[in-house]
Write a protein that holds these residues in place. Structure first.
Motif, PDB file in Angstrom:
ATOM      1  N   ARG A   1       0.829  -1.196   0.000  1.00 32.39           N
ATOM      2  CA  ARG A   1       0.000   0.000   0.000  1.00 32.39           C
ATOM      3  C   ARG A   1       0.870   1.255   0.000  1.00 32.39           C
ATOM      4  O   ARG A   1       2.017   1.237   0.447  1.00 32.39           O
ATOM      5  CB  ARG A   1      -0.926   0.011   1.219  1.00 32.39           C
ATOM      6  CG  ARG A   1      -1.819  -1.230   1.268  1.00 32.39           C
ATOM      7  CD  ARG A   1      -2.955  -1.073   2.225  1.00 32.39           C
ATOM      8  NE  ARG A   1      -3.798  -2.267   2.234  1.00 32.39           N
ATOM      9  CZ  ARG A   1      -4.946  -2.356   2.874  1.00 32.39           C
ATOM     10  NH1 ARG A   1      -5.410  -1.316   3.551  1.00 32.39           N
ATOM     11  NH2 ARG A   1      -5.655  -3.467   2.829  1.00 32.39           N
ATOM     12  N   ASP A   2       0.296   2.333  -0.468  1.00 32.23           N
ATOM     13  CA  ASP A   2       0.980   3.619  -0.507  1.00 32.23           C
ATOM     14  C   ASP A   2       0.499   4.545   0.595  1.00 32.23           C
ATOM     15  O   ASP A   2       0.718   5.760   0.537  1.00 32.23           O
ATOM     16  CB  ASP A   2       0.774   4.298  -1.862  1.00 32.23           C
ATOM     17  CG  ASP A   2       1.481   3.553  -2.980  1.00 32.23           C
ATOM     18  OD1 ASP A   2       2.578   3.024  -2.719  1.00 32.23           O
ATOM     19  OD2 ASP A   2       0.934   3.500  -4.085  1.00 32.23           O
TER      20      ASP A   2
ATOM     21  N   ARG B   1       3.305   2.346   4.655  1.00 33.09           N
ATOM     22  CA  ARG B   1       4.441   3.235   4.504  1.00 33.09           C
ATOM     23  C   ARG B   1       4.531   4.171   5.691  1.00 33.09           C
ATOM     24  O   ARG B   1       3.602   4.937   5.960  1.00 33.09           O
ATOM     25  CB  ARG B   1       4.317   4.053   3.211  1.00 33.09           C
ATOM     26  CG  ARG B   1       4.222   3.186   1.961  1.00 33.09           C
ATOM     27  CD  ARG B   1       5.504   2.404   1.734  1.00 33.09           C
ATOM     28  NE  ARG B   1       5.351   1.376   0.700  1.00 33.09           N
ATOM     29  CZ  ARG B   1       6.340   0.594   0.280  1.00 33.09           C
ATOM     30  NH1 ARG B   1       7.536   0.730   0.800  1.00 33.09           N
ATOM     31  NH2 ARG B   1       6.125  -0.304  -0.654  1.00 33.09           N
TER      32      ARG B   1
END
Length: 251
Positions: free
Chosen positions: A222-223, A244
């Motif tokens: 995921r970002d 992150r």
């Protein structure tokens, strides 16, 4: 209050997760918990009623004036604790004992129960008894575990004390903490629905862990630094969710 994590440790949990939620936004759902990866091994855990916890608190969570209801610390390394905590934090839980007796915690804060399972750490060529704690946060029907600076695979008694963990934050550097083969063994034994890697120092460190565990766990990259979890729908397979890290900032 009896532990629902220990009481139904053999039951199959369910989990549903969403993402891209601001850490300042109200959660809304009374059965949803928000997890935000801040840095290194620090996470912000927010209960539906607004109760909040920061794990492995080292004194700086970002450029915001947020005072958690509880902060946990471990002292294997200075990046996991601080001698100058925010004095406004009402509950500061040290995860280490005096090498003779463990430092045990078990408290209710709003809708969140916080307890710990002590483990040992390496010190030079020896061992410091009770130098680390696995903290367990029971909230929203979920059992959320933070392994801290884990140096050895838990024994049977420690696994039993942990009970069921639906979500676990695990150090995956493979050197300063538990080596990768034994960390993967530990995570397979825990059978958590979601594993969130922490304590990784770049894409190579993280990549080695993902390579080792991907045969047994799905991987969800995921970002975002936050996710919301609730005890509803179990993924088809146990899943590693990579968040992150990002210091909290005013929005």
């Amino acid at each position: 209050m009896p532990s629902h994590c220990i009481a139904i440790a053999d039951a199959a949990p369910g989990i549903e997760y969403l993402h891209k939620a601001s850490w300042r936004e109200p959660i809304g759902d009374p059965y949803t918990v928000r997890l935000t990866y801040i840095d290194h091994s620090m996470f912000l855990i927010q209960a539906p009623d607004g109760t909040s916890a920061v794990t492995d608190y080292n004194g700086f969570i970002g450029g915001v004036d947020l005072v958690p209801d509880v902060a946990t610390m471990n002292h294997a390394h200075s990046s996991h604790w601080t001698v100058r905590p925010d004095p406004r934090i009402p509950n500061l839980l040290e995860g280490w004992g005096d090498s003779l007796e463990p430092n045990l915690h078990d408290m209710m804060l709003g809708e969140m129960r916080v307890r710990n399972v002590p483990t040992d750490i390496r010190r030079g060529t020896g061992v410091e008894k009770y130098g680390n704690s696995i903290f367990v946060f029971e909230v929203g029907g979920l059992c959320i575990g933070h392994l801290g600076h884990l140096h050895h695979k838990p024994d049977d008694a420690q696994f039993a004390a942990l009970g069921r963990l639906d979500v676990v934050m695990a150090a995956v550097d493979g050197g300063m903490t538990l080596d990768l083969p034994r960390m993967v063994e530990t995570l397979k034994r825990l059978r958590s629905s979601v594993v969130i890697p922490m304590h990784w120092f770049g894409p190579m460190t993280l990549g080695r862990f993902l390579d080792d565990i991907s045969q047994d766990f799905d991987v969800d990259l995921r970002d975002t630094s936050s996710m919301e979890v609730s005890l509803r729908n179990l993924p088809d397979r146990p899943t590693v969710v990579v968040l992150r890290p990002s210091f909290l900032r005013a929005e």
